[in-house]
Write a protein that holds these residues in place. Sequence first.
Motif, PDB file in Angstrom:
ATOM      1  N   THR A  98       0.829  -1.209   0.000  1.00  0.00           N
ATOM      2  CA  THR A  98       0.000   0.000   0.000  1.00  0.00           C
ATOM      3  C   THR A  98       0.864   1.261   0.000  1.00  0.00           C
ATOM      4  OG1 THR A  98      -1.767  -1.141   1.196  1.00  0.00           O
ATOM      5  CG2 THR A  98      -1.795   1.263   1.247  1.00  0.00           C
ATOM      6  N   SER A  99       1.874   1.292   0.861  1.00  0.00           N
ATOM      7  CA  SER A  99       2.669   2.517   1.019  1.00  0.00           C
ATOM      8  C   SER A  99       3.753   2.679  -0.041  1.00  0.00           C
ATOM      9  CB  SER A  99       3.305   2.551   2.405  1.00  0.00           C
ATOM     10  OG  SER A  99       4.162   1.445   2.598  1.00  0.00           O
ATOM     11  N   SER A 100       4.111   1.611  -0.767  1.00  0.00           N
ATOM     12  CA  SER A 100       5.175   1.717  -1.770  1.00  0.00           C
ATOM     13  C   SER A 100       4.818   2.707  -2.871  1.00  0.00           C
ATOM     14  CB  SER A 100       5.486   0.349  -2.381  1.00  0.00           C
ATOM     15  OG  SER A 100       4.340  -0.213  -2.981  1.00  0.00           O
ATOM     16  N   VAL A 101       3.530   2.857  -3.161  1.00  0.00           N
ATOM     17  CA  VAL A 101       3.124   3.831  -4.178  1.00  0.00           C
ATOM     18  C   VAL A 101       3.440   5.249  -3.716  1.00  0.00           C
ATOM     19  CG1 VAL A 101       0.731   4.237  -3.415  1.00  0.00           C
ATOM     20  CG2 VAL A 101       1.290   4.341  -5.844  1.00  0.00           C
ATOM     21  N   LEU A 102       3.416   5.478  -2.409  1.00  0.00           N
ATOM     22  CA  LEU A 102       3.723   6.800  -1.876  1.00  0.00           C
ATOM     23  C   LEU A 102       5.209   7.111  -1.990  1.00  0.00           C
ATOM     24  CD1 LEU A 102       1.496   6.662   1.347  1.00  0.00           C
ATOM     25  CD2 LEU A 102       0.898   7.548  -0.912  1.00  0.00           C
ATOM     26  N   ILE A 103       6.049   6.078  -1.857  1.00  0.00           N
ATOM     27  CA  ILE A 103       7.491   6.259  -2.054  1.00  0.00           C
ATOM     28  C   ILE A 103       7.767   6.675  -3.494  1.00  0.00           C
ATOM     29  CG2 ILE A 103       9.739   5.100  -2.039  1.00  0.00           C
ATOM     30  CD1 ILE A 103       8.558   3.221   0.135  1.00  0.00           C
ATOM     31  N   GLY A 104       7.168   5.945  -4.426  1.00  0.00           N
ATOM     32  CA  GLY A 104       7.317   6.304  -5.837  1.00  0.00           C
ATOM     33  C   GLY A 104       6.755   7.674  -6.141  1.00  0.00           C
ATOM     34  N   SER A 105       5.665   8.033  -5.466  1.00  0.00           N
ATOM     35  CA  SER A 105       5.025   9.324  -5.725  1.00  0.00           C
ATOM     36  C   SER A 105       5.929  10.484  -5.320  1.00  0.00           C
ATOM     37  CB  SER A 105       3.695   9.409  -4.969  1.00  0.00           C
ATOM     38  OG  SER A 105       2.783   8.450  -5.433  1.00  0.00           O
ATOM     39  N   ALA A 106       6.582  10.369  -4.168  1.00  0.00           N
ATOM     40  CA  ALA A 106       7.487  11.432  -3.727  1.00  0.00           C
ATOM     41  C   ALA A 106       8.645  11.592  -4.704  1.00  0.00           C
ATOM     42  CB  ALA A 106       8.013  11.126  -2.330  1.00  0.00           C
ATOM     43  N   LEU A 109       5.522   6.653  -9.323  1.00  0.00           N
ATOM     44  CA  LEU A 109       6.236   7.631 -10.149  1.00  0.00           C
ATOM     45  C   LEU A 109       5.252   8.394 -11.031  1.00  0.00           C
ATOM     46  CD1 LEU A 109       9.323   5.487 -11.262  1.00  0.00           C
ATOM     47  CD2 LEU A 109       9.321   7.346  -9.588  1.00  0.00           C
ATOM     48  N   ALA A 110       4.290   7.653 -11.600  1.00  0.00           N
ATOM     49  CA  ALA A 110       3.284   8.277 -12.462  1.00  0.00           C
ATOM     50  C   ALA A 110       2.351   9.182 -11.668  1.00  0.00           C
ATOM     51  CB  ALA A 110       2.479   7.196 -13.188  1.00  0.00           C
ATOM     52  N   VAL A 111       1.887   8.689 -10.518  1.00  0.00           N
ATOM     53  CA  VAL A 111       0.963   9.471  -9.690  1.00  0.00           C
ATOM     54  C   VAL A 111       1.647  10.743  -9.193  1.00  0.00           C
ATOM     55  CG1 VAL A 111      -0.277   9.494  -7.494  1.00  0.00           C
ATOM     56  CG2 VAL A 111      -0.458   7.512  -8.986  1.00  0.00           C
ATOM     57  N   GLY A 112       2.878  10.609  -8.704  1.00  0.00           N
ATOM     58  CA  GLY A 112       3.612  11.771  -8.215  1.00  0.00           C
ATOM     59  C   GLY A 112       3.899  12.758  -9.328  1.00  0.00           C
ATOM     60  N   GLY A 113       4.282  12.236 -10.497  1.00  0.00           N
ATOM     61  CA  GLY A 113       4.532  13.109 -11.637  1.00  0.00           C
ATOM     62  C   GLY A 113       3.294  13.870 -12.054  1.00  0.00           C
TER      63      GLY A 113
END
Length: 468
Positions: free
Chosen positions: A59-67, A118-122
Amino acid sequence: MNEKEGTIVKKPRLSIAFIFIFGALGGLLFGFDTGIISGASPLIEANFHLNTEQTGFITSSVLIGSAIGALSIGSLSDRFGRKKLLILASILFLVGSGLSAVATGFVPMVIARIILGLAVGGASALTPAYLAELADKEHRGSLGTMFQLMITLGILLAYVSNLAFLGHNLLGVRDWRWMLGSALIPAILLFIGGILLPESPRYLVEKGKTKEAREVLDRLRVGTNDDPEEEIKEIESVSHQEKGGLKELFTVARPALIVAIGLMLFQQLVGINAVIYFLPQVFMKGFHFPASGAIWISVGIGIVNFIVTVLAYLIMDKVNRKTILMFGSVVMGVSLGLLAILNFTVSISVAAIPTIILIAVYIFGFAISWGPIAWLMIGEIFPLSVRGIGTAIGSAANWIANFIVSQFFLTILALFHNNVGGPFAIFAVFAFLSLGFVYYFVPETRNKSLEQIEGELVSRYNDKQKKA
């Protein structure tokens, strides 16, 4: 100009609706990939025989990529343009969604989720600035709100997708794979939109492509009160000023940077994504609701979130930004405070229904104000030369705060013996603190061109330098 026939060939007008549908689709994917995991993660945990820590990290790995994505996209968009990076984000959405749908275990799923991040953060860093630069000043508030509207629609569609696919292993494919794979549809639409949408006229002027910028503005400003020629002159006046890169970001643009980071931190510290991610668990653990009942409550809250964001879209160009933000802070602070008091003073059987109502009131306060305006303002307040990196830092602050709140919410809930009054009391404190931040630090930007906002920022800096 057709030189042989001596006629001018005009391209068709670019409508606000077109920009909304395609330009803001990054927000829909942002919301969808944020909301879909709430229903899919228990199924993934059972399918892959994961422990609680592994499921939490998925769940939280997407937040790492987002930052990481948010921080990376800013300087790249200033260098290569908003349009190209929007296309890149859509490709990352396609790859991440596809890989998550076919993942065979914990590690492949984490890799897929980081790519999605990465996509969400971008998209979260790029889209607000892009929409702000395309919009005319009279409609920039409502058009900027489209990003948050798409986020709420994405969250709602994710909840609906969870319900629709739950227990249905179509064509022999597990239900959670259909849930995650359904994100491919809006990702394809974003890719098509990225190809069809124009480049930002402000970026074009910044790169010396004034003729192309004028063509884009001529098509965008049909039916508005803005004069494209005057707008080009305004953009050129700030574009031709000396550029300072990071030096400018931390000197002239420092007040804007403080506002962007503060807005994004408070947007998360009032607890919104704790509600989005964990609302079913709150009612299952705190009030002993069955899983189906808890999910339906989430759907209802998602509907409230979306409808109120539509209302925000309708009023955004009619009411000052600061007024709406402070109103939202009061509504959130009062509703969260009452939630805390209620859950510490009465039994869970008595508190359950009032808690649902107060959460809906809290969502109203957030969706009418901090939800759309935080994203809108980070696209407005930075000077042109550092807008990409500025919005990227603001967006990264959002994801870092999101990670902190999401990572510790269930721990805090457990510390209070699953009494939701504990974490909600903490969120209420931040809601009231946000009032002071808005009053003292946030500038008013409604009905001002981006160049006017930049000019005021530069003037304030120059005045301080003279006094010093």
